[in-house]
Scaffold this motif. Structure first.
Motif, short mmCIF file in Angstrom:
data_model
loop_
_atom_site.label_atom_id
_atom_site.label_comp_id
_atom_site.label_asym_id
_atom_site.label_seq_id
_atom_site.Cartn_x
_atom_site.Cartn_y
_atom_site.Cartn_z
N PHE A 133 0.82 -1.21 0.00
CA PHE A 133 0.00 0.00 0.00
C PHE A 133 0.85 1.26 0.00
O PHE A 133 0.53 2.24 -0.69
N THR A 136 2.16 1.91 -3.44
CA THR A 136 1.00 2.22 -4.27
C THR A 136 0.50 3.63 -4.01
O THR A 136 0.24 4.41 -4.93
N LYS A 137 0.37 3.98 -2.73
CA LYS A 137 -0.13 5.30 -2.34
C LYS A 137 0.75 6.42 -2.90
O LYS A 137 0.25 7.38 -3.52
N CYS A 140 0.69 6.59 -6.72
CA CYS A 140 -0.59 7.12 -7.20
C CYS A 140 -0.70 8.62 -6.95
O CYS A 140 -1.28 9.36 -7.77
N LEU A 185 -6.75 -5.27 -2.52
CA LEU A 185 -6.23 -3.92 -2.71
C LEU A 185 -6.05 -3.64 -4.20
O LEU A 185 -6.28 -2.52 -4.68
N THR A 186 -5.63 -4.65 -4.94
CA THR A 186 -5.46 -4.50 -6.38
C THR A 186 -6.76 -4.12 -7.06
O THR A 186 -6.79 -3.26 -7.94
N THR A 188 -9.42 -2.58 -5.76
CA THR A 188 -9.80 -1.21 -5.43
C THR A 188 -8.90 -0.20 -6.13
O THR A 188 -9.37 0.82 -6.65
N THR A 189 -7.61 -0.48 -6.17
CA THR A 189 -6.68 0.42 -6.85
C THR A 189 -7.01 0.53 -8.33
O THR A 189 -6.92 1.62 -8.92
N GLU A 192 -10.01 2.92 -8.72
CA GLU A 192 -9.68 4.32 -8.48
C GLU A 192 -8.66 4.85 -9.49
O GLU A 192 -8.76 5.99 -9.95
N GLY A 193 -7.69 4.03 -9.84
CA GLY A 193 -6.61 4.48 -10.72
C GLY A 193 -7.05 4.74 -12.14
O GLY A 193 -6.40 5.51 -12.87
N ALA A 200 -3.92 -1.49 -12.37
CA ALA A 200 -3.39 -2.30 -11.26
C ALA A 200 -3.76 -3.75 -11.50
O ALA A 200 -4.94 -4.07 -11.68
#
Length: 308
Positions: A133, A136-137, A140, A185-186, A188-189, A192-193, A200
């Motif tokens: 995360f 990733t954070k 992003c 998490l992938t 959700t990313t 959003e991404g 992702a």
């Protein structure tokens, strides 16, 4: 279709965590072979996260440079929020851009639930899930800012899960929970991404590494000389996912077994049954109803309303 020898990553800059050994080392070499500038992040710790005197990132950087590629090392801890923020910032400052990240760093502290300590749980979750995360954070944040500034973004996030994360395994509660969390998490990313040009995806490699020693995975290769468990088998998938060409694919988990790629579906809803008399479910019905829909009892039991 691409021609053999085509380089997919010319001009792109990629960060690989845990890039000094095993699968991460293979990823770093493959990315560089396709023309990427590679930032090799590795602390050089042991399998359990213990300190060592080794500096594997230096060896990988030297190997890439010896082949004419461009690489630099980073020894920041992926669980250190500020260190990961600096990793992204320093990469952009030095090379002018960041195009992809490969979240590969991990440790193991296997124990059954009744033997697992809080310290070991926190350590494993920290490296795998928080570490994924954190990078990733911060990546992003950079890509979103680039998009808002009107600059084109083709950001790529490649995460790493495992068979344990997808199906569980005795003695790997912390590892499995972290890897399952990474898969989610992938998803959700990816959602959003997509707003600012970022994909992702997640790989699940079948490979023999120092982390799998003693698990039965480290088996000899096939008779034709192809080793199903070679850590390098998943690296071509990572190189493609890090390229602009893969922009149509996001939010997927890819299981890589030898020379075969299997897309993995997330949790799916099976057939079920409804309360026989309408209204709320009846606790007394659950045993028979679930036995039927899960295939452990013959179908056709009286009073059950099976829903496909």
């Amino acid at each position: 279709m691409s021609q053999q020898g085509e380089r997919l990553l010319e001009g792109r800059v990629v960060i690989v965590t845990g890039g000094g050994r095993g699968i991460g080392r293979s990823h770093s070499l493959e990315l560089a072979a396709h023309g990427a500038t590679v930032v090799v992040n590795d602390l050089g710790v042991g399998v359990r996260g213990e300190s060592s005197q080794e500096e594997p990132a230096d060896a990988v950087v030297a190997e890439i440079e010896a082949k004419g590629g461009v690489a630099v090392r980073d020894t920041g801890n992926v669980t250190d929020w500020a260190a990961v923020r600096s990793l992204v910032a320093n990469t952009v400052e030095r090379f002018g851009r960041l195009d992809a990240i490969v979240n590969n760093a991990g440790i193991l502290r296997d124990a059954t639930i009744t033997s697992l300590t809080e310290q070991d749980w926190d350590a494993v979750i920290g490296v795998h899930l928080k570490g994924t995360f954190a990078l990733t954070k911060h990546a992003c944040d950079y890509w979103r800012a680039e998009s808002k500034a009107g600059r084109p973004v083709a950001g790529r996030i490649i995460n790493t899960t495992s068979g344990t994360g997808l199906a569980g395994n005795v003695g790997q509660a912390a590892y499995g929970a972290a890897k399952a969390g990474i898969a989610n998490l992938t998803l959700t990313t990816a959602l959003e991404g997509s707003r600012y040009g970022v994909t992702a995806n997640c790989i699940s490699p079948v490979a023999a590494t120092r982390m799998t020693a003693g698990t039965g995975i480290a088996q000899p290769g096939a008779a034709d000389g192809f080793d199903r468990f070679d850590p390098a088998n998943s690296s071509p998938v990572v190189a493609w996912l890090a390229s602009e060409r893969s922009g149509w694919l996001t939010g997927r988990v890819l299981r890589i077994d030898g020379n075969t790629v299997h897309p993995v579906d997330p949790w799916s809803v099976r057939r079920g049954y409804s309360a026989a008399r309408g209204g709320r479910l009846d606790a007394a019905e659950l045993d028979a109803g679930l036995r039927v829909v899960l295939g452990t009892a013959p179908a056709g039991l009286a009073g059950l309303n099976i829903i496909s």
